[in-house]
Enzyme design. Structure first.
Site, PDB file in Angstrom:
ATOM      1  CG  ASP A  50      -1.174   0.833   1.479  1.00 34.88           C
ATOM      2  OD1 ASP A  50      -1.921   1.733   0.606  1.00 34.88           O
ATOM      3  OD2 ASP A  50      -1.479   1.716   2.822  1.00 34.88           O
ATOM      4  CG  ASP A  88      -1.289   7.830   0.448  1.00 36.32           C
ATOM      5  OD1 ASP A  88      -0.833   8.776   0.821  1.00 36.32           O
ATOM      6  OD2 ASP A  88      -2.102   7.253  -0.008  1.00 36.32           O
ATOM      7  CG  ASP A 121      -1.885   2.444   6.642  1.00 33.61           C
ATOM      8  OD1 ASP A 121      -2.081   2.586   5.421  1.00 33.61           O
ATOM      9  OD2 ASP A 121      -2.122   4.056   6.988  1.00 33.61           O
TER      10      ASP A 121
HETATM   11  O1  LIG Z   1      -4.438   2.604  -0.185  1.00 34.13           O
HETATM   12  P1  LIG Z   1      -3.401   4.008   0.424  1.00 34.13           P
HETATM   13  O2  LIG Z   1      -2.060   4.082  -0.468  1.00 34.13           O
HETATM   14  O3  LIG Z   1      -3.146   4.009   1.838  1.00 34.13           O
HETATM   15  O4  LIG Z   1      -4.386   5.070  -0.321  1.00 34.13           O
HETATM   16  C1  LIG Z   1      -5.016   5.594   0.988  1.00 34.13           C
HETATM   17  C2  LIG Z   1      -5.780   7.218   0.560  1.00 34.13           C
HETATM   18  O5  LIG Z   1      -4.756   7.566   1.168  1.00 34.13           O
HETATM   19  C3  LIG Z   1      -4.344   8.675   1.157  1.00 34.13           C
HETATM   20  O6  LIG Z   1      -4.934   9.602   2.275  1.00 34.13           O
HETATM   21  C4  LIG Z   1      -4.588   9.372   3.165  1.00 34.13           C
HETATM   22  O7  LIG Z   1      -3.017   9.469   3.015  1.00 34.13           O
HETATM   23  C5  LIG Z   1      -3.191  11.431   3.421  1.00 34.13           C
HETATM   24  C6  LIG Z   1      -1.689  11.405   3.372  1.00 34.13           C
HETATM   25  O8  LIG Z   1      -0.791  10.792   4.098  1.00 34.13           O
HETATM   26  C7  LIG Z   1      -3.624  11.897   4.287  1.00 34.13           C
HETATM   27  O9  LIG Z   1      -3.869  12.922   4.566  1.00 34.13           O
HETATM   28  C8  LIG Z   1      -5.458  11.311   4.678  1.00 34.13           C
HETATM   29  O10 LIG Z   1      -5.812  11.686   5.579  1.00 34.13           O
HETATM   30  C9  LIG Z   1      -5.405   9.358   4.136  1.00 34.13           C
HETATM   31  O11 LIG Z   1      -6.341   9.353   4.408  1.00 34.13           O
HETATM   32  C10 LIG Z   1      -5.314   9.332  -0.581  1.00 34.13           C
HETATM   33  O12 LIG Z   1      -4.681  11.155  -0.496  1.00 34.13           O
HETATM   34  C11 LIG Z   1      -6.394   8.732  -0.909  1.00 34.13           C
HETATM   35  O13 LIG Z   1      -6.594   9.426  -2.153  1.00 34.13           O
HETATM   36  C12 LIG Z   1      -6.046   7.508  -0.939  1.00 34.13           C
HETATM   37  O14 LIG Z   1      -6.962   6.843  -1.108  1.00 34.13           O
END
Ligand SMILES: O=P(O)(O)OC[C@H]1O[C@H](O[C@H]2O[C@H](CO)[C@@H](O)[C@H](O)[C@H]2O)[C@H](O)[C@@H](O)[C@@H]1O
Length: 259
Positions: free
Chosen positions: A23, A25, A208
């Site tokens: 993954d 983020d 995560d």
């Molecule tokens: O599947 P992932 O790669 O974990 O993506 C899930 C979402 O991640 C991002 O949002 C998350 O991370 C951001 C930066 O750390 C944070 O600000 C936010 O609160 C989290 O939800 C991304 O912006 C999304 O588009 C993804 O769906």
């Protein structure tokens, strides 16, 4: 169970070749206040490059595929964006979920409605339009407004039966209501790589967030699921890593193990 030692990893792999799913983020980059500031470190890129020389590596994210590609920016990897709705990789590997492009005009309407109502609810809300989904980020909104934000997203989406909502870390997402997710994308990628033989290949999935549970679930009987930190819900992952820095340590050990 924590998993960091070379001997534990060797024992789990046996004679099988790993196929690594990561993954983005919260796994490859720490969670930060604004999505655009989640930048992968040079050290993490170095270890990904090392891993990709030795076995197949895929990054599976809720982010749009183009955004994900430009952030990771390594040529030899497979990228699955929008929770696997769009996949691309070396040697012409490509998939775009067939039903979803038909319903994109509906998603444009949802986005427009959101742009109209959310600024008045809280100026901290960030509407994150991706090709196949809309993320409504409330990390920077006032805590007291969060139930209203979630309620409003659900109220809008109820009018569009071809879409559903899903939750993640301080985000509520609107996505096509089809039976496709990170776990299905993982199985598709394993098949296309010719890595579906469970006696020869072993998937490792590291994530995560709640959406990573589909990945853990897909491999729970034959792969290695590793949850990074906590997401507050039950997990199908058998193993744990504390944070992004332990992910890097794990990947360094994994790359060394495969020498
Ligand atoms: O599947 P992932 O790669 O974990 O993506 C899930 C979402 O991640 C991002 O949002 C998350 O991370 C951001 C930066 O750390 C944070 O600000 C936010 O609160 C989290 O939800 C991304 O912006 C999304 O588009 C993804 O769906």
């Amino acid at each position: 169970m924590m998993i960091l030692q070379e001997k534990e990893i060797k024992k789990l792999l046996g004679q099988k070749e790993p196929v690594l799913f990561l993954d983005y983020d919260g796994t490859l980059t720490p969670i930060v206040k604004r999505p655009e500031d989640a930048i992968i470190s040079d050290e993490m890129k170095t270890v990904l490059r090392e891993c990709a020389k030795k076995f197949k590596v895929a990054v599976v994210s809720g982010r749009d595929m183009d955004d994900l590609k430009s952030k990771v920016n390594l040529g030899n990897l497979i990228y699955a964006g929008s929770h696997g709705f769009r996949i691309s990789g070396p040697d012409g590997l490509y998939n775009e979920h067939e039903k979803t492009s038909e319903i994109l005009p509906q998603l444009d309407k949802i986005e427009k409605l959101m742009q109209e109502v959310f600024p008045a609810i809280d100026s901290g809300i960030q509407i994150d339009r991706k090709r196949y989904a809309i993320g409504v980020h409330y990390r920077n909104a006032k805590e007291k407004n969060v139930p209203a934000i979630i309620g409003k997203v659900k109220e809008i989406v109820e009018k569009f039966p071809e879409f559903k909502t899903g939750e993640g870390k301080k985000i509520i997402e609107v996505k096509p209501d089809v039976d496709w997710h990170k776990g299905k994308a993982l199985r598709w990628i394993m098949d296309k790589l010719g890595a579906a033989d469970k006696n020869k290949f072993i998937p490792i999935y590291i994530g995560d967030d709640i959406t990573d549970e589909d990945g853990f679930e897909a491999i729970k009987d034959f792969g290695i699921g590793i949850l990074v930190g906590e997401h507050g819900k039950p997990t199908a992952a058998k193993y744990k890593l504390k944070d992004v820095s332990q992910v890097k340590e794990f990947l360094q050990t994994l790359a060394k193990t495969m020498n």
